[in-house]
Design an enzyme around this catalytic site. Structure first.
Site, mmCIF file in Angstrom:
data_model
loop_
_atom_site.group_PDB
_atom_site.id
_atom_site.type_symbol
_atom_site.label_atom_id
_atom_site.label_comp_id
_atom_site.label_asym_id
_atom_site.label_seq_id
_atom_site.Cartn_x
_atom_site.Cartn_y
_atom_site.Cartn_z
ATOM 1 N N TRP A 64 -10.336 37.564 65.559
ATOM 2 C CA TRP A 64 -10.280 38.654 64.567
ATOM 3 C C TRP A 64 -9.325 38.195 63.411
ATOM 4 C CZ3 TRP A 64 -13.839 42.031 65.125
ATOM 5 C CH2 TRP A 64 -14.435 42.710 66.433
ATOM 6 N N GLU A 116 -7.943 64.362 61.482
ATOM 7 C CA GLU A 116 -7.918 64.859 62.973
ATOM 8 C C GLU A 116 -6.854 65.148 63.528
ATOM 9 O OE1 GLU A 116 -9.702 62.481 61.614
ATOM 10 O OE2 GLU A 116 -11.648 62.243 62.621
HETATM 11 P P1 ADP Z 1 -11.184 59.431 55.977
HETATM 12 O O1 ADP Z 1 -11.367 59.057 57.311
HETATM 13 O O2 ADP Z 1 -12.098 60.400 55.159
HETATM 14 O O3 ADP Z 1 -10.451 58.262 55.109
HETATM 15 P P2 ADP Z 1 -8.518 60.185 56.610
HETATM 16 O O4 ADP Z 1 -7.532 60.507 55.502
HETATM 17 O O5 ADP Z 1 -8.614 61.073 57.976
HETATM 18 O O6 ADP Z 1 -9.894 60.451 55.822
HETATM 19 O O7 ADP Z 1 -8.347 58.639 57.026
HETATM 20 C C1 ADP Z 1 -7.759 58.394 58.429
HETATM 21 C C2 ADP Z 1 -7.649 56.877 58.345
HETATM 22 O O8 ADP Z 1 -6.762 56.602 57.221
HETATM 23 C C3 ADP Z 1 -6.939 56.472 59.747
HETATM 24 O O9 ADP Z 1 -7.942 56.526 60.698
HETATM 25 C C4 ADP Z 1 -6.552 55.250 59.054
HETATM 26 O O10 ADP Z 1 -7.929 54.115 59.204
HETATM 27 C C5 ADP Z 1 -6.237 55.246 57.869
HETATM 28 N N1 ADP Z 1 -5.044 55.446 57.570
HETATM 29 C C6 ADP Z 1 -4.168 56.433 57.229
HETATM 30 N N2 ADP Z 1 -2.744 56.038 56.951
HETATM 31 C C7 ADP Z 1 -2.817 54.662 57.098
HETATM 32 C C8 ADP Z 1 -1.715 53.733 56.844
HETATM 33 N N3 ADP Z 1 -0.552 54.249 56.663
HETATM 34 N N4 ADP Z 1 -1.882 52.406 57.158
HETATM 35 C C9 ADP Z 1 -3.177 51.952 57.452
HETATM 36 N N5 ADP Z 1 -4.140 52.928 57.390
HETATM 37 C C10 ADP Z 1 -4.030 54.381 57.460
#
Ligand code: ADP
Length: 539
Positions: A440, A326
């Site tokens: 949590w 997004e």
């Molecule tokens: P999907 O939702 O299909 O896995 P995305 O690539 O859009 O595809 O995923 C985004 C999500 O990935 C974020 O909302 C977060 O939860 C996680 N994310 C992305 N980068 C990081 C990071 N550096 N550290 C932790 N979580 C991450």
């Protein structure tokens, strides 16, 4: 000031005009191809002219099902530059999702890699809007196939007009691309990227304090071009005239190490599982990685041990970043501030292990039931984002748009903290947090610690239901080859660093952790697997 539109077209035109000699090095099933931006530019124009002959008009969606290679790069520019919408399709999605997203986006033409054709042959009868298929192989001839009509990409390029002019009138807010993201429940959700969003994202991505992409870079996106535009790297690199190395299908750690060594890659980007694999490969092989100035890592949390592994063992700078489909995707990136560079290593690592500071151009805030969280690195809440390269809705999906886009902010579903320096740390996804006795527990923090153990290759922590505490953490661990560890060894290793109630109730040893289509731990499947494991044990 003038209000000239920011467009993807001007990126490829700049590369053609000012960097005609610079190269794109592309690995396909047919081998290594080396093309100059002059050639890429001409082929891109030829592709636009061919698509126009197919009746593609402004606003039409054209789907791609392809690995990272020069033909996919040409599609990245040919489609938006003629006013159409580049719909990159995640080839690792299950069939029913592929059918859904192609029909939902109403793709008119599909560009497909030869090894992916069988997948589309299986589902083609259910595709409602596709009028033509193009196979992106090496040959002028099309393979025998059920797909009809099926054209050869190379034949279309050869017959196409290599001096085709991009005359379509574009508003910078017109759609340039789209990509579907997997949802926790229901069908994937579509995100549409505007020309303006992609352009501003490329600028922010290339800033010195961000990824610092430059003409002198040899950029290799390992993150698939079918997932959030390979983090925008192909757009930025083309615009700046950087050399690009596109690693193609089945890019194993060995292939990546060889590409880095041979073509002197300076900057690369991918998810942690890719880098865990490369780190292992570097331990066994004898490679020269001295050209690398940055490994960008995002998509899920980068374990500190991974950062340390690359930096202290191999001297390769490793940069942790955060984003989502997004958000085009870059939102935050972890770098030390100038007054932090003399801190002890452990503290520097702590900062760089976080997801980092929001990049210029975006706003973030973290909120919980008490309002905005305290900037103390402890207080947790949901991360909200807004800015010019953040989506403001899901494509044709009012219901789920209303859940995520509220009051002018994208509600990410990620739980985060912010420290006094402004660094964000993602604690977990809302759905992966473990709630034990009303408190949590962050699965990410436990995983991070576990993956810091020398003998552990990968670790994922998930919740299991508990009669007294509601949920308790269980660790799933993959050991390094040839290493033996017991549950007790692992618990003893964790104990000094966590309060007692955070410690996993159990450690399950596995050969492999299930992963999503883009290489992240598939926590949902893992939770089911673990819960099954316990019910079998009980019976
Ligand atoms: P999907 O939702 O299909 O896995 P995305 O690539 O859009 O595809 O995923 C985004 C999500 O990935 C974020 O909302 C977060 O939860 C996680 N994310 C992305 N980068 C990081 C990071 N550096 N550290 C932790 N979580 C991450």
């Amino acid at each position: 000031m003038m209000n000239t539109p920011l467009t993807v077209t001007s990126m490829i035109e700049r590369a053609e005009k000012y960097f005609p000699k610079k190269e794109v090095i592309s690995r396909t099933l047919g081998g290594i191809h080396r093309l100059t931006y002059k050639e890429v530019g001409e082929r891109t124009r030829a592709l636009s002219s061919a698509l126009e002959k197919f009746g593609i008009e402004k606003g039409d969606r054209v789907g791609t099902l392809a690995w990272n290679h020069h033909r996919h790069l040409e599609a990245y520019f040919a489609i938006p530059s003629m006013g159409a919408v580049l719909h990159t399709i995640n080839i690792r999605l299950p069939e029913e999702h592929l059918i859904h997203i192609i029909n939902h986006a109403e793709d008119k033409v599909l560009l497909i890699d030869p090894d992916i054709l069988p997948m589309i042959e299986k589902i083609h009868q259910e595709l409602e809007t596709v009028e033509a298929f193009i196979v992106m192989g090496e040959d002028y001839f099309v393979p025998k196939s059920e797909l009809d009509p099926l054209y050869s990409y190379e034949h279309l390029i050869a017959e196409g007009n290599s001096s085709y002019e991009y005359t379509v009138e574009l508003d910078e807010n017109d759609p340039a691309g789209m990509c579907y993201t997997s949802a926790t429940t229901g069908k994937p959700k579509g995100v549409v990227y505007s020309h303006r969003g992609i352009t501003l994202h490329s600028m922010a991505f290339s800033m010195v304090d961000t990824a610092g992409l430059s003409e002198s870079d040899v950029a290799m996106p390992v993150v698939p071009m079918f997932h959030v535009n390979a983090w925008g790297m192909p757009f930025g690199a083309t615009w700046l005239g950087s050399t690009q190395v596109l690693p193609g299908p089945m890019a194993t750690p060995k292939v990546l190490a060889e590409l880095i060594e041979t073509y002197k890659v300076t900057a690369t980007a991918g998810v942690p599982t890719i880098w865990l694999g490369l780190l292992n490969e570097l331990d066994t092989g004898n490679y020269d990685m001295s050209s690398l100035r940055a490994i960008l890592c995002g998509g899920s949390a980068a374990p500190k041990a991974l950062i340390q592994g690359f930096e202290s063992k191999h001297g390769i700078p490793f940069i942790h970043a955060y984003g989502m489909t997004e958000t085009t995707p870059l939102v935050t990136l972890a770098r030390l501030k100038s007054y932090q560079t003399d801190l002890p290593e452990e503290e520097r690592l702590k900062i760089r292990g976080k997801q980092g500071l929001v990049v210029p151009g975006l706003d973030v805030k973290i909120v919980n039931e008490n309002g905005e969280v305290n900037r103390d690195g402890e207080d947790m809440g949901e991360l909200l984002i807004r800015g010019p390269w953040i989506a403001d809705e899901y494509y044709k999906d009012e219901e789920r748009s209303a859940e995520s886009f509220r009051d002018g902010w994208l509600h990410t579903g990620d739980v985060a903290t912010m420290d006094e320096e402004g660094n964000i740390e993602i604690v977990d996804r809302t759905k992966d947090l473990i709630k034990s006795g009303g408190e949590w527990i962050s699965s990410v923090e436990l995983e991070n610690a576990l993956m810091g153990h020398e003998g552990i290759f990968e670790a994922a922590v998930v919740s299991v239901p508990h009669p007294k505490w509601q949920e308790r953490p269980v660790a799933c661990v993959v050991l390094q080859d040839g290493i033996e560890l017991t549950k007790e060894d692992i618990m003893a290793y964790l104990e000094p660093n966590f309060v007692k109630w955070w410690l996993p109730d159990d450690v399950i040893f596995m050969d492999d952790i299930p992963k999503t289509s883009v290489g992240k731990f598939l926590k949902r499947a893992l939770r089911e697997q673990i819960r099954e494991h316990y019910s079998v044990e009980k019976n």
